[in-house]
Scaffold this motif. Sequence first.
Motif, PDB file in Angstrom:
ATOM      1  N   ARG A 131      -1.278   6.343  22.376  1.00 53.97           N
ATOM      2  CA  ARG A 131       0.135   6.041  22.621  1.00 53.97           C
ATOM      3  C   ARG A 131       1.006   6.930  21.745  1.00 53.97           C
ATOM      4  NH1 ARG A 131       0.820   1.342  20.140  1.00 53.97           N
ATOM      5  NH2 ARG A 131      -1.263   1.417  19.229  1.00 53.97           N
ATOM      6  N   LEU A 132       2.084   7.432  22.322  1.00 57.15           N
ATOM      7  CA  LEU A 132       3.087   8.172  21.567  1.00 57.15           C
ATOM      8  C   LEU A 132       4.244   7.218  21.310  1.00 57.15           C
ATOM      9  CD1 LEU A 132       3.809  11.013  20.431  1.00 57.15           C
ATOM     10  CD2 LEU A 132       5.060  11.406  22.560  1.00 57.15           C
ATOM     11  N   VAL A 133       4.475   6.894  20.043  1.00 52.96           N
ATOM     12  CA  VAL A 133       5.437   5.851  19.685  1.00 52.96           C
ATOM     13  C   VAL A 133       6.256   6.289  18.472  1.00 52.96           C
ATOM     14  CG1 VAL A 133       3.884   4.035  20.533  1.00 52.96           C
ATOM     15  CG2 VAL A 133       3.850   4.661  18.107  1.00 52.96           C
ATOM     16  N   ARG A 134       7.294   5.526  18.176  1.00 49.17           N
ATOM     17  CA  ARG A 134       8.009   5.671  16.923  1.00 49.17           C
ATOM     18  C   ARG A 134       7.414   4.656  15.951  1.00 49.17           C
ATOM     19  NH1 ARG A 134      14.240   7.185  17.256  1.00 49.17           N
ATOM     20  NH2 ARG A 134      13.565   8.053  15.238  1.00 49.17           N
ATOM     21  N   ALA A 135       6.967   5.134  14.815  1.00 50.56           N
ATOM     22  CA  ALA A 135       6.195   4.313  13.884  1.00 50.56           C
ATOM     23  C   ALA A 135       7.052   3.226  13.234  1.00 50.56           C
ATOM     24  CB  ALA A 135       5.580   5.196  12.813  1.00 50.56           C
ATOM     25  N   SER A 136       6.396   2.125  12.908  1.00 49.76           N
ATOM     26  CA  SER A 136       7.058   1.085  12.119  1.00 49.76           C
ATOM     27  C   SER A 136       7.022   1.436  10.634  1.00 49.76           C
ATOM     28  CB  SER A 136       6.366  -0.267  12.356  1.00 49.76           C
ATOM     29  OG  SER A 136       5.024  -0.217  11.894  1.00 49.76           O
ATOM     30  N   GLY A 137       6.023   2.252  10.245  1.00 44.08           N
ATOM     31  CA  GLY A 137       5.891   2.677   8.861  1.00 44.08           C
ATOM     32  C   GLY A 137       4.719   2.055   8.136  1.00 44.08           C
ATOM     33  N   ASP A 138       4.073   1.072   8.757  1.00 40.45           N
ATOM     34  CA  ASP A 138       2.927   0.439   8.095  1.00 40.45           C
ATOM     35  C   ASP A 138       1.594   0.826   8.732  1.00 40.45           C
ATOM     36  OD1 ASP A 138       3.182  -0.957  10.450  1.00 40.45           O
ATOM     37  OD2 ASP A 138       3.379  -2.933   9.536  1.00 40.45           O
ATOM     38  N   GLU A 139       1.618   1.716   9.712  1.00 42.08           N
ATOM     39  CA  GLU A 139       0.374   2.168  10.334  1.00 42.08           C
ATOM     40  C   GLU A 139      -0.435   3.018   9.354  1.00 42.08           C
ATOM     41  OE1 GLU A 139       3.602   2.066  13.571  1.00 42.08           O
ATOM     42  OE2 GLU A 139       3.419   2.780  11.497  1.00 42.08           O
ATOM     43  N   ASP A 140      -1.743   3.021   9.520  1.00 40.11           N
ATOM     44  CA  ASP A 140      -2.625   3.825   8.669  1.00 40.11           C
ATOM     45  C   ASP A 140      -2.842   5.200   9.284  1.00 40.11           C
ATOM     46  OD1 ASP A 140      -2.938   1.772   6.863  1.00 40.11           O
ATOM     47  OD2 ASP A 140      -4.893   1.130   7.629  1.00 40.11           O
ATOM     48  N   PHE A 141      -2.765   6.205   8.427  1.00 37.66           N
ATOM     49  CA  PHE A 141      -3.140   7.571   8.805  1.00 37.66           C
ATOM     50  C   PHE A 141      -4.148   8.032   7.767  1.00 37.66           C
ATOM     51  CE2 PHE A 141      -2.508  12.238   8.427  1.00 37.66           C
ATOM     52  CZ  PHE A 141      -2.881  12.604   9.711  1.00 37.66           C
ATOM     53  N   VAL A 142      -5.396   8.139   8.188  1.00 37.68           N
ATOM     54  CA  VAL A 142      -6.468   8.514   7.274  1.00 37.68           C
ATOM     55  C   VAL A 142      -6.608  10.032   7.280  1.00 37.68           C
ATOM     56  CG1 VAL A 142      -8.898   8.246   6.689  1.00 37.68           C
ATOM     57  CG2 VAL A 142      -7.643   6.329   7.703  1.00 37.68           C
ATOM     58  N   THR A 143      -6.491  10.635   6.096  1.00 38.67           N
ATOM     59  CA  THR A 143      -6.601  12.078   5.977  1.00 38.67           C
ATOM     60  C   THR A 143      -7.430  12.406   4.739  1.00 38.67           C
ATOM     61  OG1 THR A 143      -5.351  14.155   5.965  1.00 38.67           O
ATOM     62  CG2 THR A 143      -4.430  12.318   4.694  1.00 38.67           C
ATOM     63  N   VAL A 144      -7.530  13.668   4.412  1.00 38.39           N
ATOM     64  CA  VAL A 144      -8.330  14.098   3.265  1.00 38.39           C
ATOM     65  C   VAL A 144      -7.456  14.942   2.351  1.00 38.39           C
ATOM     66  CG1 VAL A 144     -10.315  15.454   2.497  1.00 38.39           C
ATOM     67  CG2 VAL A 144     -10.486  14.036   4.560  1.00 38.39           C
ATOM     68  N   SER A 145      -7.511  14.673   1.068  1.00 33.45           N
ATOM     69  CA  SER A 145      -6.779  15.444   0.074  1.00 33.45           C
ATOM     70  C   SER A 145      -7.684  15.663  -1.130  1.00 33.45           C
ATOM     71  CB  SER A 145      -5.502  14.708  -0.346  1.00 33.45           C
ATOM     72  OG  SER A 145      -4.808  15.432  -1.353  1.00 33.45           O
ATOM     73  N   GLY A 146      -7.861  16.928  -1.516  1.00 37.21           N
ATOM     74  CA  GLY A 146      -8.722  17.230  -2.649  1.00 37.21           C
ATOM     75  C   GLY A 146     -10.159  16.802  -2.445  1.00 37.21           C
ATOM     76  N   GLY A 147     -10.594  16.811  -1.192  1.00 36.28           N
ATOM     77  CA  GLY A 147     -11.961  16.415  -0.880  1.00 36.28           C
ATOM     78  C   GLY A 147     -12.175  14.918  -0.795  1.00 36.28           C
ATOM     79  N   GLU A 148     -11.126  14.139  -1.020  1.00 38.85           N
ATOM     80  CA  GLU A 148     -11.238  12.686  -0.992  1.00 38.85           C
ATOM     81  C   GLU A 148     -10.458  12.121   0.193  1.00 38.85           C
ATOM     82  OE1 GLU A 148     -13.067  10.833  -3.065  1.00 38.85           O
ATOM     83  OE2 GLU A 148     -13.720  12.598  -4.214  1.00 38.85           O
ATOM     84  N   GLU A 149     -11.010  11.095   0.825  1.00 39.37           N
ATOM     85  CA  GLU A 149     -10.328  10.424   1.926  1.00 39.37           C
ATOM     86  C   GLU A 149      -9.212   9.548   1.375  1.00 39.37           C
ATOM     87  OE1 GLU A 149     -11.898   7.035   4.716  1.00 39.37           O
ATOM     88  OE2 GLU A 149     -12.549   8.956   5.575  1.00 39.37           O
ATOM     89  N   ILE A 150      -8.026   9.686   1.924  1.00 43.49           N
ATOM     90  CA  ILE A 150      -6.892   8.873   1.497  1.00 43.49           C
ATOM     91  C   ILE A 150      -6.193   8.303   2.727  1.00 43.49           C
ATOM     92  CG2 ILE A 150      -6.514  10.214  -0.625  1.00 43.49           C
ATOM     93  CD1 ILE A 150      -4.126  11.543   0.827  1.00 43.49           C
ATOM     94  N   VAL A 151      -5.426   7.252   2.516  1.00 39.89           N
ATOM     95  CA  VAL A 151      -4.670   6.620   3.593  1.00 39.89           C
ATOM     96  C   VAL A 151      -3.186   6.844   3.332  1.00 39.89           C
ATOM     97  CG1 VAL A 151      -4.115   4.475   4.802  1.00 39.89           C
ATOM     98  CG2 VAL A 151      -6.449   4.881   3.974  1.00 39.89           C
ATOM     99  N   GLU A 152      -2.511   7.460   4.290  1.00 43.65           N
ATOM    100  CA  GLU A 152      -1.068   7.634   4.243  1.00 43.65           C
ATOM    101  C   GLU A 152      -0.431   6.708   5.274  1.00 43.65           C
ATOM    102  OE1 GLU A 152      -1.024  12.451   3.182  1.00 43.65           O
ATOM    103  OE2 GLU A 152      -0.266  11.722   5.111  1.00 43.65           O
ATOM    104  N   HIS A 153       0.876   6.596   5.190  1.00 39.33           N
ATOM    105  CA  HIS A 153       1.629   5.825   6.181  1.00 39.33           C
ATOM    106  C   HIS A 153       2.795   6.671   6.667  1.00 39.33           C
ATOM    107  CE1 HIS A 153      -0.664   2.281   5.023  1.00 39.33           C
ATOM    108  NE2 HIS A 153      -0.396   2.587   3.764  1.00 39.33           N
ATOM    109  N   PRO A 154       3.033   6.696   7.966  1.00 40.21           N
ATOM    110  CA  PRO A 154       4.165   7.478   8.476  1.00 40.21           C
ATOM    111  C   PRO A 154       5.488   6.857   8.045  1.00 40.21           C
ATOM    112  CG  PRO A 154       3.226   6.138  10.227  1.00 40.21           C
ATOM    113  CD  PRO A 154       2.323   5.988   9.048  1.00 40.21           C
ATOM    114  N   ASP A 155       6.535   7.643   8.113  1.00 40.29           N
ATOM    115  CA  ASP A 155       7.863   7.116   7.850  1.00 40.29           C
ATOM    116  C   ASP A 155       8.290   6.217   9.006  1.00 40.29           C
ATOM    117  OD1 ASP A 155       8.012   8.706   5.549  1.00 40.29           O
ATOM    118  OD2 ASP A 155       8.812  10.408   6.694  1.00 40.29           O
ATOM    119  N   ALA A 156       9.103   5.240   8.713  1.00 39.84           N
ATOM    120  CA  ALA A 156       9.643   4.393   9.781  1.00 39.84           C
ATOM    121  C   ALA A 156      10.470   5.257  10.725  1.00 39.84           C
ATOM    122  CB  ALA A 156      10.491   3.279   9.190  1.00 39.84           C
TER     123      ALA A 156
END
Length: 234
Positions: A131-156
Amino acid sequence: MTFSLSVSDEVHALAPGFTHVAIEAHGLVNGPSTDAGSALLDDAARRLAARLDGRAPHEDPHMAAWREVYTAFGSKPSRTRNSAEALAKRALADGGLPRINLLVDLYNAISVAHLIPVGGEDLDRIEGGMRLVRASGDEDFVTVSGGEEIVEHPDAGEVVWCDERGVTCRRWNWRQGPRTRLTEETVSGIFLLESLAPMPVPEVETAAAELAELLEKFSPGARIEVREADPVRG
């Protein structure tokens, strides 16, 4: 082949001129980058240079439209460029385009040649539809930084692609998450070509047809379906 794609009414309201074409493919053969794929990337860079005729990528009317939409949902387009503009800048630089793997090289070549954002997702890693949506801001976005998996959240209010598990691509088509990327083991994929007015819809369809032909050429026997440009609302 019944994979579900939907575009929310909020996204349509933000960008009434948005169109996408989807290519669903099964039985793909992927692997490391090849000489043939590299030749396609080099040719795409030449086609881009001819298209721009000395202009910077962001001066193209289609890229300017994407910058306007990015600004409208609160993103800074000069810092977080849409995927086509980012690739175009690399194509015109001395280092040229990156070689990732065969399938990614194919869709990157189409993106650069037509100056249109194109993405590819591994269908076997998608949970539910997309789905292509406008985020609420609390969704999880799992990415990698410095070789470690991290969870970000999109802006509302940020425009994101997501599935049942979380965000698969942030800021519309700016950064794809590693979970659903096409890898050398990928056998099924969904390819998305995204455009805004003033790009004519037939040009998007031409780019999609060119990508479908490349997929058929490099994955003989693959089952490929090109969906019409009229997006599904949901």
